[in-house]
Design an enzyme around this catalytic site. Structure first.
Site, PDB file in Angstrom:
ATOM      1  N   LYS A   1      67.193 -36.376  28.218  1.00 54.39           N
ATOM      2  CA  LYS A   1      67.519 -35.549  29.382  1.00 54.39           C
ATOM      3  C   LYS A   1      67.603 -36.402  30.643  1.00 54.39           C
ATOM      4  CE  LYS A   1      64.213 -33.553  31.909  1.00 54.39           C
ATOM      5  NZ  LYS A   1      64.317 -33.719  33.356  1.00 54.39           N
ATOM      6  N   ASN A   2      66.574 -37.240  30.849  1.00 56.86           N
ATOM      7  CA  ASN A   2      66.506 -37.976  32.120  1.00 56.86           C
ATOM      8  C   ASN A   2      67.655 -38.962  32.281  1.00 56.86           C
ATOM      9  OD1 ASN A   2      64.295 -36.600  32.899  1.00 56.86           O
ATOM     10  ND2 ASN A   2      62.831 -38.280  32.687  1.00 56.86           N
TER      11      ASN A   2
ATOM     12  N   CYS B   1      57.581 -30.203  44.812  1.00 60.76           N
ATOM     13  CA  CYS B   1      57.588 -29.937  43.380  1.00 60.76           C
ATOM     14  C   CYS B   1      56.141 -29.899  42.931  1.00 60.76           C
ATOM     15  CB  CYS B   1      58.407 -31.033  42.742  1.00 60.76           C
ATOM     16  SG  CYS B   1      57.899 -31.695  41.215  1.00 60.76           S
TER      17      CYS B   1
ATOM     18  N   ARG C   1      56.886 -35.911  46.007  1.00 61.13           N
ATOM     19  CA  ARG C   1      58.151 -36.505  45.560  1.00 61.13           C
ATOM     20  C   ARG C   1      59.205 -36.588  46.658  1.00 61.13           C
ATOM     21  NH1 ARG C   1      59.575 -34.150  39.686  1.00 61.13           N
ATOM     22  NH2 ARG C   1      60.405 -36.208  39.209  1.00 61.13           N
TER      23      ARG C   1
ATOM     24  N   ASP D   1      55.148 -39.014  31.841  1.00 63.78           N
ATOM     25  CA  ASP D   1      55.698 -37.819  31.198  1.00 63.78           C
ATOM     26  C   ASP D   1      55.072 -37.542  29.825  1.00 63.78           C
ATOM     27  OD1 ASP D   1      57.319 -37.423  33.359  1.00 63.78           O
ATOM     28  OD2 ASP D   1      59.178 -38.048  32.390  1.00 63.78           O
TER      29      ASP D   1
ATOM     30  N   ARG E   1      63.892 -26.550  30.087  1.00 64.57           N
ATOM     31  CA  ARG E   1      64.573 -27.535  30.924  1.00 64.57           C
ATOM     32  C   ARG E   1      64.722 -28.857  30.173  1.00 64.57           C
ATOM     33  NH1 ARG E   1      61.801 -28.977  36.121  1.00 64.57           N
ATOM     34  NH2 ARG E   1      63.450 -30.499  35.898  1.00 64.57           N
TER      35      ARG E   1
HETATM   36  C1  UD1 Z   1      61.682 -39.838  37.079  1.00 65.25           C
HETATM   37  C2  UD1 Z   1      61.743 -38.896  35.912  1.00 65.25           C
HETATM   38  C3  UD1 Z   1      60.399 -38.230  35.691  1.00 65.25           C
HETATM   39  C4  UD1 Z   1      59.300 -39.278  35.557  1.00 65.25           C
HETATM   40  C5  UD1 Z   1      59.342 -40.262  36.738  1.00 65.25           C
HETATM   41  C6  UD1 Z   1      58.363 -41.414  36.575  1.00 65.25           C
HETATM   42  C7  UD1 Z   1      64.025 -38.086  35.960  1.00 65.25           C
HETATM   43  C8  UD1 Z   1      64.928 -36.939  36.167  1.00 65.25           C
HETATM   44  N1  UD1 Z   1      62.734 -37.867  36.188  1.00 65.25           N
HETATM   45  O1  UD1 Z   1      61.384 -39.058  38.232  1.00 65.25           O
HETATM   46  O2  UD1 Z   1      60.481 -37.435  34.504  1.00 65.25           O
HETATM   47  O3  UD1 Z   1      58.050 -38.645  35.530  1.00 65.25           O
HETATM   48  O4  UD1 Z   1      60.667 -40.821  36.869  1.00 65.25           O
HETATM   49  O5  UD1 Z   1      58.606 -42.104  35.413  1.00 65.25           O
HETATM   50  O6  UD1 Z   1      64.441 -39.156  35.574  1.00 65.25           O
HETATM   51  N2  UD1 Z   1      58.741 -41.757  45.506  1.00 65.25           N
HETATM   52  C9  UD1 Z   1      58.699 -41.899  46.883  1.00 65.25           C
HETATM   53  N3  UD1 Z   1      59.885 -41.903  47.583  1.00 65.25           N
HETATM   54  C10 UD1 Z   1      61.096 -41.788  46.964  1.00 65.25           C
HETATM   55  C11 UD1 Z   1      61.144 -41.646  45.560  1.00 65.25           C
HETATM   56  C12 UD1 Z   1      59.930 -41.640  44.866  1.00 65.25           C
HETATM   57  O7  UD1 Z   1      57.629 -42.000  47.474  1.00 65.25           O
HETATM   58  O8  UD1 Z   1      62.131 -41.782  47.658  1.00 65.25           O
HETATM   59  C13 UD1 Z   1      57.466 -41.729  44.750  1.00 65.25           C
HETATM   60  C14 UD1 Z   1      57.255 -40.427  43.985  1.00 65.25           C
HETATM   61  O9  UD1 Z   1      56.701 -39.415  44.804  1.00 65.25           O
HETATM   62  C15 UD1 Z   1      56.339 -40.871  42.878  1.00 65.25           C
HETATM   63  C16 UD1 Z   1      56.785 -42.310  42.602  1.00 65.25           C
HETATM   64  O10 UD1 Z   1      57.545 -42.708  43.728  1.00 65.25           O
HETATM   65  O11 UD1 Z   1      55.003 -40.856  43.276  1.00 65.25           O
HETATM   66  C17 UD1 Z   1      57.636 -42.495  41.382  1.00 65.25           C
HETATM   67  O12 UD1 Z   1      58.678 -41.532  41.396  1.00 65.25           O
HETATM   68  P1  UD1 Z   1      60.108 -41.821  40.749  1.00 65.25           P
HETATM   69  O13 UD1 Z   1      60.006 -43.017  39.861  1.00 65.25           O
HETATM   70  O14 UD1 Z   1      61.114 -41.829  41.834  1.00 65.25           O
HETATM   71  O15 UD1 Z   1      60.309 -40.527  39.847  1.00 65.25           O
HETATM   72  P2  UD1 Z   1      61.602 -39.657  39.694  1.00 65.25           P
HETATM   73  O16 UD1 Z   1      62.807 -40.535  39.663  1.00 65.25           O
HETATM   74  O17 UD1 Z   1      61.553 -38.528  40.652  1.00 65.25           O
END
Ligand code: UD1
Length: 429
Positions: A22-23, A120, A125, A310, A402
Site C-alpha cells: 500500500k505505502n 492524525c 505528523r 508499522d 485502508r
Molecule cells: C510513512 C508510512 C507510515 C510509516 C512511516 C514511518 C506511508 C503512506 N506511510 O509515513 O506507514 O509508519 O512512514 O515508517 O508511506 N515528520 C516531521 N515533519 C515532516 C514529515 C515527518 O516532523 O514534514 C516526522 C513525523 O511526525 C514522524 C517522523 O517524522 O514523527 C517520521 O515520519 P515519516 O517518515 O515522514 O512518516 P510518513 O511518511 O508520514
C-alpha cells in the site's frame, strides 16, 4: 459500520500470498502526474487508500482504470494533461499521503493548491520537511486557510536538500518533485525504506535519472520529460510481517509467498528470539510455532532496516501472551500506543510510560468487544483475537480496510475463524 468477529483458538496452517505494498502503491500512483503517457502499475493492492487516491487523481485529470491484466491486478493511470491543480481538504484529510500530489503537480504544471492534511491519531505528523524540500527546489510556498499554494512558473531547480530528521514521506515527495527539475538534486539524510527503492525503479523506468535510493544519499539528475512505463509494486512488508506475527501468535505453520524475506528481517530475528521458527525462502518466509509458549523479547522501533513502527502494535499483541516481561519502545511516532488499552480489554497486562510500553505476558486472553483506532492498531486486535478465549469483535474496521486486502479471506484460508459483520448487524453473505 462493519465489524470483524474472531473466534479464538484455531491454529493457522496454509499459504498466504502477500499483496503489493500500500505505502508504495500510493506514491507510485502519484508519479502518474509527471507524464502525459500511461503508467501501468501491476501487483496493485485493492484497498480503501488506493481508491481514495484514485478519486483525487481523477479530479486532477488522471484517468484511473483498474483491471485484471496478464500479470494480475493492475491499475493504468493516464494524465494527458493536468486539468486541475487543486486538491481539496475533503479528499486529502481521508489519507495523509494524498499530500504527496503537491510536488508532482508543481513539477509538471508550475502550480498547485493542496490542502494541509491535518493531524492524525498516531501523532502530529507535520509536513514542514515536505515544504522545506519544495522550497529548496525553488517553489514559492504560501499557506492560507489550511491550504498550501505552491508556484514555480519557470520550473523547479535542482538543489541540495538536507533533512534534519529521516522522513519517508518527505524523501519520496522530494524525489517526485526533483525528477523534472532543471539540474541535479542531492537529498541528504534520506529515508532508506524499500518503498523508496521501488519509487526510484518506477521513476527510472519512466525515464528519470535517480540513484542511491535505499541509502541516506539520493541523487537525481532532472530530465525535461518522463514517459509511460510498466512497473510491478513491491510486496507489502507490513502485511507480510503482520501475518508472520499472526502465525507465531496462533501456532501452526504459515507460508508467506509473493514477497521477499529481507523485507522483514528485523522482525524475523525477533520472532526467532521469542522462540518461533522462521525459514527464509526465495519468495517469502515460513513461520512455525509448536505448542510451546513464546518468550518475551524487547523491541525498539527505528527507520528501516530497524524494527518497523508499522509492526509495533502487532508485536505488542504477540507479547501479551508470551512468557515474561517485554519492553516496547516507540521512537518514530509520539502517540502510537492506542492499541494498548484495547488489548487490555482482552485481558492483557500492559503499562505505558511515555514512549515505552511494558507488557507482562498472561496465560490466556479473553474475547471482548474492542475498537480499532488506526490502521496497524486494528490488525493487532485481530491478532490478539486469534488466541483469545471466545469471541472478539473489532469495530471501526474501516481502518483495517485502508491497508489490508481481503484479510478475512487470507486468514480464513489458514483456518482462522474470522468473519465480517456488515454495518446493519447482519453477517456478510
Ligand atoms: C510513512 C508510512 C507510515 C510509516 C512511516 C514511518 C506511508 C503512506 N506511510 O509515513 O506507514 O509508519 O512512514 O515508517 O508511506 N515528520 C516531521 N515533519 C515532516 C514529515 C515527518 O516532523 O514534514 C516526522 C513525523 O511526525 C514522524 C517522523 O517524522 O514523527 C517520521 O515520519 P515519516 O517518515 O515522514 O512518516 P510518513 O511518511 O508520514
Amino acid at each position: 459500520m462493519d465489524r470483524i468477529a474472531i473466534t479464538g483458538g484455531a491454529q493457522l496452517n496454509g499459504v498466504i500470498p502477500v499483496s503489493g505494498a500500500k505505502n508504495s502503491a500510493i506514491k507510485l500512483m502519484a508519479a502518474s502526474l509527471l507524464t502525459d503517457e500511461p503508467l501501468r502499475l501491476t501487483n496493485m493492492p485493492r484497498l480503501a487508500d488506493t481508491r481514495f487516491l484514485g478519486k483525487l487523481l481523477t479530479r486532477l485529470g488522471v484517468s484511473v482504470t483498474e483491471s485484471d491484466g496478464p500479470d494480475g491486478q493492475q491499475t493504468i493511470l493516464h494524465a494527458p494533461e493536468i486539468t486541475s491543480g487543486f486538491a481539496p481538504y475533503d479528499l486529502v484529510r481521508q489519507m495523509r499521503a494524498s499530500f504527496n500530489v503537491l510536488g508532482p503537480l508543481v513539477a509538471r504544471s508550475g502550480q498547485a493548491k493542496v490542502s494541509l492534511p491535518g493531524g492524525c491519531t498516531i501523532g502530529a505528523r507535520p509536513v514542514d520537511l515536505h515544504l522545506q524540500a519544495l522550497e529548496a527546489l525553488g517553489a514559492k510556498i504560501d499557506l492560507h486557510e489550511g491550504y498550501v499554494y505552491a508556484q514555480a512558473p519557470r520550473g523547479l531547480k535542482g538543489a541540495e536538500i538536507s533533512f534534519p530528521i529521516v522522513s519517508v514521506g518527505a524523501t519520496e515527495h522530494a524525489m517526485l518533485a526533483a525528477v523534472l527539475a532543471d539540474g541535479v538534486t542531492v537529498i541528504k539524510n534520506a529515508a532508506c525504506e524499500p518503498e523508496l527503492v521501488d519509487l526510484q525503479e518506477c521513476l527510472n523506468a519512466m525515464g528519470a535519472k535517480v540513484e542511491g535510493a535505499g541509502t541516506p544519499t539520493v541523487t537525481i539528475t532532472g530530465v525535461a520529460r518522463l514517459k509511460g512505463a510498466t512497473h510491478a509494486v513491491i510486496p507489502d512488508r507490513i502485511e507480510m510481517g503482520t501475518y508472520a506475527v499472526a502465525a507465531a501468535m496462533a501456532g501452526g505453520e504459515v507460508r508467506l509467498t509473493n514477497a521477499r524475506p529481507e523485507l522483514i528481517e528485523s522482525l524475523s530475528v525477533k520472532l526467532e528470539e521469542a522462540g518461533a521458527t522462521v525459514v527464509r525462502t526465495e519468495d517469502g518466509v515460513i513461520v512455525k510455532r509448536n505448542g510451546s509458549r513464546l518468550n518475551a523479547v524487547d523491541i525498539e522501533t527505528a527507520p528501516f532496516p530497524g524494527f518497523a513502527t508499522d509492526l509495533q502494535a502487532q508485536f505488542m499483541a504477540l507479547m501479551t501472551t508470551a512468557n515474561g516481561e517485554s519492553h516496547i519502545r516507540e521512537t518514530i511516532f509520539e502517540n502510537r500506543f492506542m492499541h494498548a488499552p484495547e488489548l487490555m480489554r482482552l485481558g492483557a497486562d500492559i503499562s505505558v510510560h511515555g514512549g515505552e510500553a511494558r507488557v507482562r505476558g498472561v496465560a490466556q486472553l479473553e474475547g471482548a468487544e474492542v475498537m480499532a483506532t488506526d490502521l496497524r492498531a486494528s490488525v493487532s486486535l485481530v491478532i490478539a483475537g486469534l488466541v483469545a478465549r471466545g469471541e472478539t469483535v473489532v469495530s471501526r474496521i474501516y481502518h483495517l480496510d485502508r491497508g489490508f486486502e481481503r484479510l478475512e479471506e487470507k486468514l480464513g484460508a489458514c483456518g482462522a475463524q474470522v468473519r465480517r459483520i456488515k454495518g446493519d448487524g447482519e453477517p456478510e453473505l
